[in-house]
Enzyme design. Sequence first.
Site, PDB file in Angstrom:
ATOM      1  N   HIS A  41      16.645  10.806 -20.855  1.00 57.50           N
ATOM      2  CA  HIS A  41      16.120  10.016 -19.351  1.00 57.50           C
ATOM      3  C   HIS A  41      15.677  11.134 -18.631  1.00 57.50           C
ATOM      4  CE1 HIS A  41      16.649   7.537 -15.772  1.00 57.50           C
ATOM      5  NE2 HIS A  41      16.708   8.713 -15.135  1.00 57.50           N
TER       6      HIS A  41
ATOM      7  N   ASP B 117      25.067  -1.858 -10.954  1.00 57.84           N
ATOM      8  CA  ASP B 117      24.044  -0.903 -10.600  1.00 57.84           C
ATOM      9  C   ASP B 117      22.689  -1.650 -10.206  1.00 57.84           C
ATOM     10  OD1 ASP B 117      22.604   1.913 -10.503  1.00 57.84           O
ATOM     11  OD2 ASP B 117      21.249   0.829 -11.907  1.00 57.84           O
TER      12      ASP B 117
ATOM     13  N   SER C 249      24.487   5.867 -10.734  1.00 61.31           N
ATOM     14  CA  SER C 249      23.481   4.911 -11.185  1.00 61.31           C
ATOM     15  C   SER C 249      22.800   5.346 -12.423  1.00 61.31           C
ATOM     16  CB  SER C 249      22.457   4.807  -9.873  1.00 61.31           C
ATOM     17  OG  SER C 249      21.094   4.200 -10.345  1.00 61.31           O
TER      18      SER C 249
ATOM     19  N   LYS D 206      23.673   3.470 -16.723  1.00 63.13           N
ATOM     20  CA  LYS D 206      23.015   2.933 -17.682  1.00 63.13           C
ATOM     21  C   LYS D 206      22.980   3.692 -19.015  1.00 63.13           C
ATOM     22  CE  LYS D 206      20.073   2.777 -13.985  1.00 63.13           C
ATOM     23  NZ  LYS D 206      19.386   2.751 -12.927  1.00 63.13           N
TER      24      LYS D 206
END
Length: 475
Positions: free
Chosen positions: A125, A204, A226, A230
């Site tokens: 990410h 979220d 948040s 995920k």
Amino acid sequence: MPLRSLSVVMVMPYCKPVRRPGPQPCAPSLSASAGPGVHWPVTALNIPDLIRKKRDGESHSRADLEQLVLGYTRGEVPDYQMSAWLMAVYLRGMAEQETADLTVVMAESGDLMNLAGLERTVDKHSTGGVGDKTSLILTPMLAALGLTVAKMSGRGLAHTGGTIDKLESIPGWTSELSEEQFLRQAQEIGLALVGQSKDLAPADGKLYALRDVTATVDCLPLIASSIMSKKLASGAHTVVLDVKVGAGAFMRTLEAGQGLARAMVDIGTRAGRQVRAVLTDMDTPLGHMAGNSLEVQEALDTLRGQGPHDLTELCVALAVEALVAHGETQAGAEARARQTLQDGSALERFRAFVAAQGGNPAYVDDPTRFDVAPGRADVTAPTAGFVEKVDALAVGRAVLALGGGRERKGEAIDHGVGVELLKKPGEAVAAGEAVLRIYHREGRGLDTAQTLLDAGLSISAAAPTPEPMILGRVN
Ligand code: URA
């Protein structure tokens, strides 16, 4: 993306909580306590009591958070109560265990991807930057290194780009895969990539929209929970985080970036995942290209071992983190990661991945085929000297003005427009020499882009001190 059927309950074991002084507020200070309020027994708590608890700086239990967050997701808790609670969190902060609990509750608010049938799963990410095409290079590198990437990626919003938009520059490529295709492809090629499912961590999605209109976005525990909700719901065993710091990033200072990285690593570790974070510079765009097709072309150069230095080094550094998380030594991991860019193995995985998801592999073989907007305009150096700064935010906003990004979700974009950094900070320039090149379509947004880029470019008389790309690590 039809991932609803992936509802499998994930087990999230907790590690022992780490001690820390107490919740950190997102607001700089809170001058006075709002008053003690009435204390109810835990079992009798209702929503105003939960808001009061946070207003008074107390910590929530997991049961409190389930009542609030799941109630809100189901539509039972109204926006006005959740807004008050979000502001209380903004002002009072959250403890580490509380943040981790919030994250797990958000992750479990919808579908959970079950990657149990896949080995050595890795997710990556980035907190979002300009010219950040790292995922296009890193994910096939990881696949070539024997790891499995079965990943959800986002679209671009505001001045930051998104991996799905970039990949859609390749004619035919789709982010729509069935669950069976997704898992089979990940097994066979080591790489499958789909769009973000709205059924994954739906809490979220709802909370983020509310934060956006209640001035509670820039709050560390809310950002960390948040992002990590995920990642936890996406199911990978290892998560490598690229936390961007600088003008073009969410986190403007190294201190803020370190706080976010530590919070996310802590959440993931408590949830039984291997999480490693790298803090990287986002004052200047990454590589030379910003804009969808241009970035895919640059990613392909990098996969051929001919990419810009900063981009190549970042991809190698992130691949090393993933390999070290799977037990390899730093030195061995680095040699193996570099090798994938030299021997064509990462490029070969990328080609197979593109073809498997409907993309025309001829674009991988011949990047000159991409639709690049034909209009050109250069931004030149007003004086001789050295490029001191190319402001990442200005470049991101210029791409947006040209039509290469979207202000609101769902807007169409022009994949062919963008900005090229002909010179990077530290390079010498003559007066009048081109520093930035704009790729535009029939002049759309050109004036705005030029104004933004003129203001974002600084030339200095002396050579600036080179800034490192990698600013730190948290693991
Ligand atoms: N990205 C997210 O997914 N959530 C945030 O809160 C901020 C950035």
